[in-house]
Scaffold this motif. Structure first.
Motif, PDB file in Angstrom:
ATOM      1  N   ARG A 233      10.676   1.513   2.395  1.00 12.89           N
ATOM      2  CA  ARG A 233      11.433   0.790   1.351  1.00 12.89           C
ATOM      3  C   ARG A 233      11.661   1.668   0.125  1.00 12.89           C
ATOM      4  NH1 ARG A 233       8.418  -3.353   3.721  1.00 12.89           N
ATOM      5  NH2 ARG A 233       9.703  -5.084   4.438  1.00 12.89           N
ATOM      6  N   LYS A 236      14.457   4.123   0.791  1.00  9.39           N
ATOM      7  CA  LYS A 236      15.782   3.490   0.843  1.00  9.39           C
ATOM      8  C   LYS A 236      16.163   2.796  -0.461  1.00  9.39           C
ATOM      9  CE  LYS A 236      15.453   2.514   5.816  1.00  9.39           C
ATOM     10  NZ  LYS A 236      15.298   1.430   6.829  1.00  9.39           N
ATOM     11  N   GLU A 238      14.836   0.095  -1.568  1.00 10.13           N
ATOM     12  CA  GLU A 238      14.812  -1.351  -1.330  1.00 10.13           C
ATOM     13  C   GLU A 238      13.639  -1.992  -2.063  1.00 10.13           C
ATOM     14  OE1 GLU A 238      16.608  -1.141   3.252  1.00 10.13           O
ATOM     15  OE2 GLU A 238      14.530  -1.773   2.894  1.00 10.13           O
ATOM     16  N   GLN A 240      10.242  -3.908  -2.748  1.00  6.75           N
ATOM     17  CA  GLN A 240       9.002  -3.964  -1.976  1.00  6.75           C
ATOM     18  C   GLN A 240       8.609  -5.414  -1.686  1.00  6.75           C
ATOM     19  OE1 GLN A 240       7.295  -1.428  -0.711  1.00  6.75           O
ATOM     20  NE2 GLN A 240       8.629   0.134  -1.609  1.00  6.75           N
TER      21      GLN A 240
END
Length: 316
Positions: A233, A236, A238, A240
């Protein structure tokens, strides 16, 4: 929805004072003991939200008690007994007006400030080029003043000492305890597949010694990520997966509330309150490794009053 405890008005034998905090109601007994009741209130952005969260007080109280026991070998603390699932009884200490926040990762308010260009928090310089939720080279301590009302303010070690909030010796003792507690908490979290991202500790004085008080490593005072998938993550960019109160703050922000003047708290539906309750129970079970046993919710006040009275009688 289950019954919640959002207000208390107990009158215990020997009671000399009572303090109603954002989440806890603290009763002083004979100026020597504290009865700390973890209510089901929830706060965010220093505002108490209008509805209680079922079983939140029980989850918080029992998590805090387990971590106080698990760290008593490295830091002396205030806890004596847990006579009720929502209550801890302990020693009264003179509170030090400083919250010791320690951060292992760039998240939450620190990330929001960093994203806006800030490169120093509480006198601590931050590296360039960091991304959200990235680990710091080593955990950083970012203290705040402890406000009776309104927002706590960031403060550096030098400012706290210069303003007479704490002495140099007291600050350094608190900082050493903070690092030791965070290390132990991080190790315990890792055993359960979690990352302790950041947390706060409060300290007081008893007979001149610095003592750990209040709660530790609960979702109200700490942020946890799931370790599984963390690196993917992060790479990327993204969000968590986390177990903390941050999702409540994010829900409030998404609905236009950050605790600022003129803003209205969005409606808290029963379904939302139940969802928050489930998150607290999930964290309890995940971090303690025990199944959450819901205490009887009928006659909450009567149950608490009886259990505390029995405890105080045995202590005197």
């Amino acid at each position: 929805m289950a019954t919640t405890l959002v207000n208390t008005d107990f009158h215990f034998p020997g009671q000399t004072a009572v303090y109603h905090g954002k989440v806890r109601d603290v009763y002083t007994i004979n100026d020597d003991l504290l009865v700390m009741v973890a209510t089901d209130r929830i706060s965010a952005f220093d505002v108490i939200l209008p509805k209680g969260i079922p079983y939140k007080g029980q989850a918080l109280n029992q998590i805090a008690a387990s971590f106080l026991d698990a760290t008593a070998d490295i830091v002396p603390n205030w806890k004596i007994a847990v006579p009720d699932p929502m209550v801890t009884v302990g020693y009264r200490c003179e509170g030090l007006r400083l919250e010791m926040i320690i951060r292992g990762y760039l998240a939450g308010s620190a990330w929001r400030d960093y994203k806006n260009g800030m490169r120093e928090i509480c006198g601590v310089k931050l590296p360039e080029g960091m991304v959200e939720n990235q680990a710091f080279p080593e955990p950083i301590i970012t203290p705040t003043t402890k406000a009776d009302a309104g927002h706590d303010e960031n403060i550096s070690r030098e400012e706290a000492i210069a303003q007479g909030i704490v002495t140099e010796e007291q600050f350094d003792t608190m900082a050493a305890y903070t690092r030791a507690l965070f290390k132990r908490g991080s190790e315990m979290a890792a055993e359960k597949g979690l990352i302790l991202v950041d947390t706060k500790y409060e300290f007081g004085l008893r007979e001149g010694k610095v003592i750990l008080i209040d709660e530790i490593h609960t979702p109200d005072s700490s942020r946890y990520f799931y370790a599984e998938g963390y690196e993917e993550r992060l790479a990327k960019g993204e969000p968590q997966r986390q177990l903390s109160k941050e999702f409540v703050r994010e829900w409030l922000m998404a609905n236009g509330f950050m605790g600022k003047e003129g803003q209205q708290v969005p409606e808290m539906t029963d379904a939302f309150c139940e969802e928050v309750s489930e998150r607290y129970i999930e964290l309890y079970e995940h971090i303690t490794g025990k199944k959450f046993e819901k205490a009887p919710e009928a006659h909450l006040e009567d149950r608490i009053a009886k259990n505390v009275l029995d405890c105080l009688t045995n202590l005197q």
